[in-house]
Motif scaffolding. Structure first.
Motif, PDB file in Angstrom:
ATOM      1  N   SER A   1      13.437  72.267 -31.435  1.00 31.85           N
ATOM      2  CA  SER A   1      12.368  72.010 -30.571  1.00 31.85           C
ATOM      3  C   SER A   1      12.592  72.748 -29.129  1.00 31.85           C
ATOM      4  O   SER A   1      13.746  72.485 -28.584  1.00 31.85           O
ATOM      5  CB  SER A   1      11.981  70.736 -30.163  1.00 31.85           C
ATOM      6  OG  SER A   1      11.270  70.274 -31.366  1.00 31.85           O
ATOM      7  N   ALA A   2      11.906  73.881 -28.807  1.00 33.19           N
ATOM      8  CA  ALA A   2      12.242  74.340 -27.436  1.00 33.19           C
ATOM      9  C   ALA A   2      12.498  73.507 -26.393  1.00 33.19           C
ATOM     10  O   ALA A   2      13.176  73.803 -25.390  1.00 33.19           O
ATOM     11  CB  ALA A   2      11.049  75.393 -27.172  1.00 33.19           C
ATOM     12  N   CYS A   3      11.691  72.456 -26.115  1.00 30.32           N
ATOM     13  CA  CYS A   3      11.837  71.461 -25.195  1.00 30.32           C
ATOM     14  C   CYS A   3      13.160  70.966 -25.046  1.00 30.32           C
ATOM     15  O   CYS A   3      14.080  70.688 -24.115  1.00 30.32           O
ATOM     16  CB  CYS A   3      10.722  70.531 -25.012  1.00 30.32           C
ATOM     17  SG  CYS A   3      10.771  69.440 -26.511  1.00 30.32           S
TER      18      CYS A   3
ATOM     19  N   VAL B   1       8.371  73.376 -21.758  1.00 28.49           N
ATOM     20  CA  VAL B   1       6.916  73.813 -22.537  1.00 28.49           C
ATOM     21  C   VAL B   1       6.294  72.329 -22.665  1.00 28.49           C
ATOM     22  O   VAL B   1       5.320  72.552 -23.601  1.00 28.49           O
ATOM     23  CB  VAL B   1       7.530  74.588 -23.810  1.00 28.49           C
ATOM     24  CG1 VAL B   1       7.934  76.116 -23.470  1.00 28.49           C
ATOM     25  CG2 VAL B   1       8.893  73.779 -24.519  1.00 28.49           C
ATOM     26  N   ARG B   2       6.878  71.291 -22.144  1.00 28.50           N
ATOM     27  CA  ARG B   2       6.168  70.143 -22.539  1.00 28.50           C
ATOM     28  C   ARG B   2       4.827  70.144 -22.039  1.00 28.50           C
ATOM     29  O   ARG B   2       4.404  70.703 -20.975  1.00 28.50           O
ATOM     30  CB  ARG B   2       7.033  68.834 -21.877  1.00 28.50           C
ATOM     31  CG  ARG B   2       8.329  68.785 -22.490  1.00 28.50           C
ATOM     32  CD  ARG B   2       8.459  67.221 -23.134  1.00 28.50           C
ATOM     33  NE  ARG B   2       7.875  66.102 -22.356  1.00 28.50           N
ATOM     34  CZ  ARG B   2       7.618  65.148 -22.648  1.00 28.50           C
ATOM     35  NH1 ARG B   2       7.738  64.577 -24.064  1.00 28.50           N
ATOM     36  NH2 ARG B   2       7.158  64.118 -21.975  1.00 28.50           N
TER      37      ARG B   2
ATOM     38  N   VAL C   1      11.628  76.722 -31.086  1.00 30.03           N
ATOM     39  CA  VAL C   1      10.287  77.114 -31.039  1.00 30.03           C
ATOM     40  C   VAL C   1       9.544  75.972 -30.377  1.00 30.03           C
ATOM     41  O   VAL C   1       9.854  74.692 -30.518  1.00 30.03           O
ATOM     42  CB  VAL C   1       9.875  76.927 -32.693  1.00 30.03           C
ATOM     43  CG1 VAL C   1      10.339  75.917 -33.521  1.00 30.03           C
ATOM     44  CG2 VAL C   1       8.236  77.313 -32.986  1.00 30.03           C
ATOM     45  N   CYS C   2       8.386  76.289 -29.929  1.00 21.02           N
ATOM     46  CA  CYS C   2       7.410  75.177 -29.336  1.00 21.02           C
ATOM     47  C   CYS C   2       6.049  75.378 -29.995  1.00 21.02           C
ATOM     48  O   CYS C   2       5.509  76.292 -29.713  1.00 21.02           O
ATOM     49  CB  CYS C   2       7.198  75.208 -27.722  1.00 21.02           C
ATOM     50  SG  CYS C   2       5.885  73.965 -27.463  1.00 21.02           S
ATOM     51  N   PRO C   3       5.884  74.500 -31.174  1.00 21.18           N
ATOM     52  CA  PRO C   3       4.699  74.818 -31.949  1.00 21.18           C
ATOM     53  C   PRO C   3       3.249  74.945 -31.017  1.00 21.18           C
ATOM     54  O   PRO C   3       2.228  75.584 -31.451  1.00 21.18           O
ATOM     55  CB  PRO C   3       4.553  73.696 -33.045  1.00 21.18           C
ATOM     56  CG  PRO C   3       6.155  73.277 -32.999  1.00 21.18           C
ATOM     57  CD  PRO C   3       6.566  73.546 -31.779  1.00 21.18           C
ATOM     58  N   GLU C   4       3.157  74.034 -29.954  1.00 19.98           N
ATOM     59  CA  GLU C   4       2.105  73.926 -29.370  1.00 19.98           C
ATOM     60  C   GLU C   4       1.737  75.031 -28.448  1.00 19.98           C
ATOM     61  O   GLU C   4       0.687  75.438 -28.234  1.00 19.98           O
ATOM     62  CB  GLU C   4       2.040  72.443 -28.458  1.00 19.98           C
ATOM     63  CG  GLU C   4       1.982  71.345 -29.347  1.00 19.98           C
ATOM     64  CD  GLU C   4       1.896  69.788 -28.679  1.00 19.98           C
ATOM     65  OE1 GLU C   4       1.943  69.946 -27.736  1.00 19.98           O
ATOM     66  OE2 GLU C   4       2.216  68.858 -29.448  1.00 19.98           O
TER      67      GLU C   4
ATOM     68  N   ARG D   1      -0.662  71.305 -20.471  1.00 18.29           N
ATOM     69  CA  ARG D   1      -2.000  71.286 -21.331  1.00 18.29           C
ATOM     70  C   ARG D   1      -2.357  69.934 -21.621  1.00 18.29           C
ATOM     71  O   ARG D   1      -1.683  68.908 -21.175  1.00 18.29           O
ATOM     72  CB  ARG D   1      -1.494  71.857 -22.674  1.00 18.29           C
ATOM     73  CG  ARG D   1      -0.355  71.394 -23.287  1.00 18.29           C
ATOM     74  CD  ARG D   1      -0.102  72.018 -24.714  1.00 18.29           C
ATOM     75  NE  ARG D   1       1.394  71.486 -25.329  1.00 18.29           N
ATOM     76  CZ  ARG D   1       2.546  71.831 -24.976  1.00 18.29           C
ATOM     77  NH1 ARG D   1       2.742  72.661 -23.892  1.00 18.29           N
ATOM     78  NH2 ARG D   1       3.777  71.319 -25.515  1.00 18.29           N
TER      79      ARG D   1
ATOM     80  N   LYS E   1      11.913  67.081 -31.586  1.00 15.93           N
ATOM     81  CA  LYS E   1      11.674  66.219 -30.418  1.00 15.93           C
ATOM     82  C   LYS E   1      10.896  65.137 -31.073  1.00 15.93           C
ATOM     83  O   LYS E   1      10.084  64.913 -31.451  1.00 15.93           O
ATOM     84  CB  LYS E   1      11.105  67.055 -29.374  1.00 15.93           C
ATOM     85  CG  LYS E   1      10.598  66.247 -28.229  1.00 15.93           C
ATOM     86  CD  LYS E   1      11.744  65.661 -27.356  1.00 15.93           C
ATOM     87  CE  LYS E   1      11.338  64.643 -26.336  1.00 15.93           C
ATOM     88  NZ  LYS E   1      11.113  63.282 -26.642  1.00 15.93           N
TER      89      LYS E   1
ATOM     90  N   SER F   1       6.819  63.362 -30.701  1.00 20.13           N
ATOM     91  CA  SER F   1       5.886  64.203 -30.327  1.00 20.13           C
ATOM     92  C   SER F   1       4.901  64.468 -31.572  1.00 20.13           C
ATOM     93  O   SER F   1       5.318  64.259 -32.801  1.00 20.13           O
ATOM     94  CB  SER F   1       6.520  65.633 -30.228  1.00 20.13           C
ATOM     95  OG  SER F   1       5.534  66.800 -30.615  1.00 20.13           O
TER      96      SER F   1
ATOM     97  N   SER G   1       3.366  66.859 -32.737  1.00 22.24           N
ATOM     98  CA  SER G   1       3.834  68.088 -33.527  1.00 22.24           C
ATOM     99  C   SER G   1       5.160  68.028 -34.177  1.00 22.24           C
ATOM    100  O   SER G   1       5.583  68.188 -35.241  1.00 22.24           O
ATOM    101  CB  SER G   1       3.809  69.311 -32.714  1.00 22.24           C
ATOM    102  OG  SER G   1       2.431  69.349 -31.912  1.00 22.24           O
ATOM    103  N   CYS G   2       6.178  67.571 -33.213  1.00 20.94           N
ATOM    104  CA  CYS G   2       7.574  67.987 -33.723  1.00 20.94           C
ATOM    105  C   CYS G   2       8.352  66.537 -34.182  1.00 20.94           C
ATOM    106  O   CYS G   2       9.391  66.510 -34.829  1.00 20.94           O
ATOM    107  CB  CYS G   2       8.478  68.447 -32.424  1.00 20.94           C
ATOM    108  SG  CYS G   2       8.083  70.111 -31.962  1.00 20.94           S
TER     109      CYS G   2
END
Ligand code: SF4
Length: 226
Positions: free
Chosen positions: A2-4, A10-11, A34-37, A46, A93, A96, A98-99
């Protein structure tokens, strides 16, 4: 990764994560972030997205914009995972929608008012579906010493298989396998890369933690084990 966790800002709230283990790991292995969001174009910062359960299963939703994101996330995850070169594991992460591999809050309703329980994020579920035999963890689960050793030894062992060296890998772990899992040891002597890969997680789960520590001392950089 996870990119964060890898240090990218990217959070959703624009507040960076600082996870020492993930940053340390990044200096020892080649990381694909990768940050899927963000990949869905949601931006930083966001509006928060949540995971809720419908009859069809877990769904991703952004209450502030009334946006259903499940199909977009599934489509991104499937294409992204298909496009990856051979990888040895995933570190995602926690919490999350997503992750998260663990401790992601799920709700009964789209507004995120009625707590349902804890589950896994939509991206993480696709990772687990496509790569059931690879080590897949989040940073929170790795606070557990045993889980951390299983994860690190797992990615180490899969890197051997990626180099197409099941026999070499077998010679390195043959001794503890003969002692604790003799049937598996015999079975794996002549296994090819694919067959070996099916057993790695099972082996690591069954070996006593003391044996994992010894293997860790033998194969893993000291700084990474600490
Ligand atoms: S947890 Fe996943 S989706 Fe959320 S900021 Fe980190 S990488 Fe992006």
């Amino acid at each position: 990764m996870s990119a964060c966790l890898a240090g990218d800002n990217v959070r959703y709230d624009g507040v960076p994560v600082r996870d020492d283990f993930s940053l340390k790991l990044s200096t020892f292995v080649e990381v694909i972030k990768v940050c899927p969001e963000v990949e869905l174009g949601l931006g930083v910062p966001r509006d928060k997205v949540i995971l809720y359960h419908s009859e069809e299963g877990p769904r991703l939703f952004q209450p502030a914009t009334d946006r259903e994101l499940t199909e977009d996330m599934l489509s991104f995850a499937r294409n992204f995972l298909k496009s990856l070169p051979p990888v040895d594991g995933f570190l995602l992460k926690s919490k999350s929608p997503s992750c998260g591999v663990s401790r992601t809050k799920t709700y009964r309703d789209k507004e995120g008012r009625l707590f349902r329980g804890f589950g896994k994020g939509i991206f993480a579920l696709e990772v687990l579906k496509r790569f059931p035999h690879l080590p897949v963890e989040d940073e929170l689960r790795l606070v557990n010493r045993r889980k951390k050793l299983e994860f690190l030894l797992g990615i180490y062992m899969f890197s051997f298989l990626r180099e197409k060296e099941p026999k070499k890998l077998h010679s390195l772990i043959q001794e503890p396998l003969s002692l604790f899992l003799p049937g598996t040891e015999r079975r794996l002597r002549k296994a090819n890369v694919e067959e070996y890969g099916l057993f790695i997680k099972k082996i690591l789960k069954k070996l006593p933690v003391g044996v994992l520590e010894t293997l860790g001392e033998k194969f893993l950089p000291e700084k990474l084990r600490a």
